[in-house]
Design an enzyme around this catalytic site. Structure first.
Site, short mmCIF file in Angstrom:
data_model
loop_
_atom_site.label_atom_id
_atom_site.label_comp_id
_atom_site.label_asym_id
_atom_site.label_seq_id
_atom_site.Cartn_x
_atom_site.Cartn_y
_atom_site.Cartn_z
N LYS A 19 9.15 6.41 -5.18
CA LYS A 19 8.57 6.89 -6.49
C LYS A 19 10.13 7.51 -7.45
CE LYS A 19 4.39 9.20 -3.51
NZ LYS A 19 4.04 8.66 -4.76
N LYS A 62 -8.03 3.25 2.97
CA LYS A 62 -6.75 3.83 3.00
C LYS A 62 -6.03 4.70 3.09
CE LYS A 62 -3.19 3.46 -0.10
NZ LYS A 62 -2.15 4.13 0.23
N LYS A 104 -8.34 -3.44 -8.41
CA LYS A 104 -7.66 -3.63 -9.93
C LYS A 104 -7.98 -5.20 -10.85
CE LYS A 104 -4.33 -0.78 -9.49
NZ LYS A 104 -4.39 0.62 -10.20
N GLU A 153 6.30 3.46 -8.94
CA GLU A 153 6.43 4.85 -9.59
C GLU A 153 6.96 5.51 -10.18
OE1 GLU A 153 2.73 6.65 -6.81
OE2 GLU A 153 3.93 5.05 -5.83
N ARG A 159 -18.37 19.91 4.43
CA ARG A 159 -18.73 21.09 5.33
C ARG A 159 -18.45 22.49 4.07
NH1 ARG A 159 -13.81 19.04 8.18
NH2 ARG A 159 -14.61 18.37 9.66
N HIS A 215 -7.53 0.51 -2.89
CA HIS A 215 -8.03 0.37 -4.74
C HIS A 215 -7.32 -0.80 -5.61
CE1 HIS A 215 -4.86 3.49 -5.66
NE2 HIS A 215 -4.67 2.58 -6.06
N HIS A 220 -0.73 -2.15 -0.32
CA HIS A 220 -0.74 -2.99 -1.38
C HIS A 220 -0.29 -4.21 -1.67
CE1 HIS A 220 -2.78 1.15 -2.90
NE2 HIS A 220 -1.70 1.89 -3.25
N ASP A 256 2.47 4.15 3.02
CA ASP A 256 2.17 5.18 1.94
C ASP A 256 1.59 3.22 1.35
OD1 ASP A 256 0.18 6.59 0.09
OD2 ASP A 256 1.91 6.88 -1.43
#
Lengths: 342, 507
Positions: free
Chosen positions: B358, B166, B200, B234, B64, B196, B258, B253
């Site tokens: 996290k 995703k 890996k 993480e 856009r 993704h 994953h 998430d």
């Protein structure tokens, strides 16, 4: 590729040398180097092959060595530099060195250790190198013989210990008769075991780019009507590429023109049906890159460029080490190149 | 077009050991966005540098944001500092269309542009549509592509593929709605769903380790394995994704995608061939063997938690509720621990413990197979004090590799046995730097290899497994625990595994 072959320079962590050494002493010295370096992590060996560089001039041997070291972190191997000197004093002078390189995945660094061994073999033993090289071969790993100078005599017994033989036809003589002789010798050698030509690996970008120009459908059809091919370059590469095109496109020798030049360039003209096209792959003088361009009479035009590696020998060696197999396309190219040379 | 049969390219003989993308056009929706700039364009440049893109290749960007062709080309150049000479050729062939995804004019302009590119470059009608947009517009873009008939190949031999990233839905129902909308326009074979993680190299190495080695696979069963631990940790917080994360949470998430992907590769049976459908069939079978939790039992098998302030890697960091874009009273989980069971011959009775979070102590992803204890220890107890059951750990990131823990005699007169680690790092053994995940997946999509993309039934089954947990948590079945940033998670997660007489690894 250049971006994958730039590990930090390796450093020598342990050295040992002796004049007039027995092989047993040299083998013990190699084990000791590992043990002494164990505190730095050298106790663990990750090796992919034993690489034996045989003969060659001092300059050729130095060039080989620097490539082997540059590849150390990617292709850790036990490297032997063997200098046969049949006319000198019967003795073996040895120098061993343990090198440490580092690999990095962007987050972590890992040390990689590899051994380098120089052997000067004087007297009659120089004619029995298989008995000297064999004990240094890593178990269960390929043993690759690299002849940086002229190709070996196919009957040389040393070849029997090899999994594959590395040669480089880049520096074939400017005498075309000798070029043809070298090619025939290599063909005979290739009949016995896998031969990998570093020059062929070096020319891969040219081959890939030219082949890629014929991927779009309108261009592909033109391969049915190749009218002429011109290859420029130094004697080795231009003959090899000319031979490749002669063999793969089933051309007549008069349709292939070879011309001396500093850089390799391939031009191909084709016509089929109402379509015509020109295909050129050439080296850019101002940048280390190869360009490929196709122009068709129907209006389709496409081009592509690839960077050339900074260190072509190291890159070619890396490609060769990753593919130690007989290459029938190279063998056909070599046979056709011998015809072109003669 | 010629009517004669396609003619093989004799010059390509011997060069086909490497897969290369065929001539074609990559159409990127969301071309002005962060994903395109940060991931897709650099990945394309690396493909070009590795000689994996064809000469007849172009990128058409759509978004856009108002932008000219030249401005988009500038974006392409800026996205890849120090690009190789091949990139300039691709940039030269590329162009941009400003347009709304709901406006038919955007798509007729695209159809026209694609025709022009085919004519000029000989790209032959092959297109890959990459939707680097927010998921809300996936269905709309697909529908509009269908309206102008860009969903089907215009020429024989050409291919048309759609790549989406995703999240695939917010729950099972919305995932099914999305699939239904996509399938109205595209066949399942044309749809490439990216997670993704599957790009890996080391995730793929799980397959290589299991099925290319005779020594591991026989041990890979309930006969020898006590339990499996999957950790996706993480050290980062939510960064700038606070408002997105508020709606997602760790379960949606990370776990739904994953973790389920890593788990399916770990649990699957050997495929009969390397064919993409056979591999994906086995992955789905593995996921279908995971016992779907019952809502009432969720409180006993799942822990959710949120990070408080703390110290991570020597830096003081705020709690989740103090992050930008996060509700100060947020109930969104940033940590999940889960115990799963698998009902099949290979895994029955082997619990699978999963944890992800996290702001944990460090960033790492690993799968640990904890072996059973030896049936009888012949040594005096004191001689084996430092001995634990064997463990095979597949380290997925960082420092990719494999570690095997086993017992060895401590040198000396006394007989003492102690754990030692046999540690293998991929980085020290292989010849080339592995391609980055986007590089790998982009090439696979253009080549037409769907192995590392998620099939619709995989998405559905993964949602089926986590849905009861979502339902229970939505009903307030489990209180939200807290954990200090920089720790390994809440004590409730320790209790979850300790109840079974086990404990989390300290990676």
């Amino acid at each position: 590729m250049a971006d994958t072959l730039s590990p930090p320079g390796p450093v020598a962590v342990q050295r040992w040398q002796k004049t007039g050494a027995h092989l047993g002493e040299v083998l013990d010295a190699l084990s000791n180097l590992r043990r002494q370096g164990a505190g730095q992590g050298a106790g663990t060996r990750t090796a992919v092959m034993t690489l034996v560089v045989v003969g060659g001039t001092d300059a050729e041997a130095d060039s080989c060595l620097s490539s082997v070291r540059a590849l150390g972190s990617h292709h850790p191997c036990r490297a032997l530099m063997v200098r046969p000197e049949p006319d000198s004093t019967p003795a073996i002078d040895a120098e061993a060195c343990l090198w440490q390189a580092r690999t990095s995945d962007g987050t972590d660094e890992h040390p990689v250790f590899f051994e380098e061994l120089h052997l000067r073999v004087g007297g009659q033993a120089a004619s029995h190198l298989a008995s000297i090289v064999g004990p240094f071969a890593l178990a269960d790993m390929p043993l690759v013989l690299w002849f940086p100078g002229p190709p070996p005599d196919p009957a040389d017994p040393l070849l029997q210990v090899a999994t594959a033989v590395l040669v480089d036809t880049r520096f074939a003589s400017s005498d075309v008769a000798e070029v043809a002789h070298v090619y025939r010798t290599l063909l005979e050698l290739a009949n016995r075991q896998p031969v990998v030509d570093l020059s062929w690996a070096r020319l891969q970008p040219w081959r890939e780019l030219l082949a890629g120009l014929f991927e779009p459908e309108p261009a592909r059809e033109l391969l049915r009507g190749v009218r002429s091919v011109a290859v420029k370059g130094k004697p080795g590469p231009r003959h090899l590429l000319g031979g490749w095109l002669l063999a793969q496109l089933d051309l007549r020798t008069r349709e292939v023109t070879l011309q001396d030049a500093r850089h390799v360039e391939i031009s191909l003209h084709a016509a089929y049906g109402e379509e015509e096209g020109t295909f050129v792959v050439s080296r850019d003088d101002t940048a280390r890159a190869v360009w490929a361009r196709a122009t068709l009479s129907c209006g389709v035009a496409h081009s592509q460029a690839l960077p050339l590696p900074d260190d072509s020998l190291t890159t070619a060696l890396s490609a060769a080490m990753g593919n130690l197999r007989a290459d029938r396309v190279w063998e056909r190219a070599l046979a056709a190149a011998a015809t072109l040379a003669s | 077009m010629t009517t004669e049969a396609a003619f093989d390219n004799p010059l390509a003989e011997g060069l086909d050991t490497v897969r290369r993308a065929p001539p074609g056009v990559l159409v990127v929706f969301g071309a002005s966005g962060d994903l395109t700039h940060r991931k897709l364009l650099p990945a394309l440049e690396r493909l070009s540098r590795r000689r994996l893109l064809p000469a007849a290749f172009a990128v058409i960007g759509i978004a856009r944001t108002e932008m000219s062709d030249d401005a988009f080309r500038d974006v392409m150049v800026e996205a890849v500092p120090g690009a190789g000479p091949g990139w300039a050729e691709i940039v030269k062939n590329s162009s941009y269309i400003t347009g709304d995804y709901a406006h038919p004019g955007t798509f007729s302009a695209l159809a026209q542009r694609l025709g022009q590119v085919d004519e000029a470059l000989g790209t032959g009608g092959t297109r890959t549509y990459y939707l680097a947009t927010v998921p809300d517009v996936f269905a709309e873009v697909a529908r509009m592509l269908g309206q102008v008939k860009l969903n089907r190949p215009a020429h024989p031999g050409a291919t048309v593929r759609l790549v989406i990233e995703k999240p695939f839905g917010h729950d099972r129902a919305t995932a099914r709605q999305l699939d239904a909308a996509l399938h109205e326009v595209f066949d399942e074979e044309q749809i490439y769903r990216i997670d993704h993680y599957l790009g890996k190299e080391t995730v793929q190495n799980v397959l290589a380790l299991r099925f290319a080695n005779a020594i591991f696979e026989p041990l890979w069963t309930r006969n020898y394995i006590d339990h499996v631990q999957v950790t996706v940790a993480e050290s980062l917080g939510v960064e700038k994704r606070g408002s997105f994360y508020e709606k997602a949470g760790a379960l949606r998430d990370i776990v739904q995608n994953h973790v389920m992907q890593v788990l399916s590769l770990t649990l699957m049976e050997p495929a009969s061939s390397i064919d993409s459908e056979r591999i994906r069939d086995e992955k789905v079978k593995a996921l279908r063997s995971v016992v779907v939790p019952q809502v009432p039992e969720v409180a006993n098998i799942a822990v959710r938690a949120q990070y408080d302030s703390g110290w991570v890697e020597g830096v003081s960091v705020p709690g989740y509720r103090q992050e930008d874009g996060v509700d100060p009273h947020s109930q969104t989980e940033t940590y999940v621990a889960l115990k799963l069971a698998v009902d099949n011959w290979r895994w029955a009775g082997v619990p699978i413990y999963v944890r992800t979070g996290k702001r944990l102590q460090k960033r790492l992803t690993e799968v640990a197979l904890q072996f059973k204890e030896v049936p009888h220890l012949a040594f005096p107890k004191a001689a084996a004090e430092g001995l634990h059951p064997n463990a095979l750990v597949l380290r997925i990131q960082p420092d990719e590799g494999v570690t095997l823990r086993f017992g060895a005699k401590v040198p000396g007169q006394a007989f003492r046995v102690r754990d030692v680690l046999m540690d293998f790092s991929y980085g020290t053994a292989f010849l080339e730097d592995p391609p980055d995940a986007y590089e790998r997946l982009l090439l696979d999509a253009m080549v037409g290899d769907p192995t590392l993309f998620i099939r619709t039934d995989e998405v559905d089954t993964a949602w089926q497994i986590v849905e009861p947990v979502i339902e229970a948590w939505s009903a307030g079945a489990a209180p939200l625990a807290g954990y200090a940033a920089g720790s390994w998670g809440p004590r409730q997660a320790d209790t979850l595994i300790q109840r079974d007489g086990r404990q989390w690894r300290t990676p």
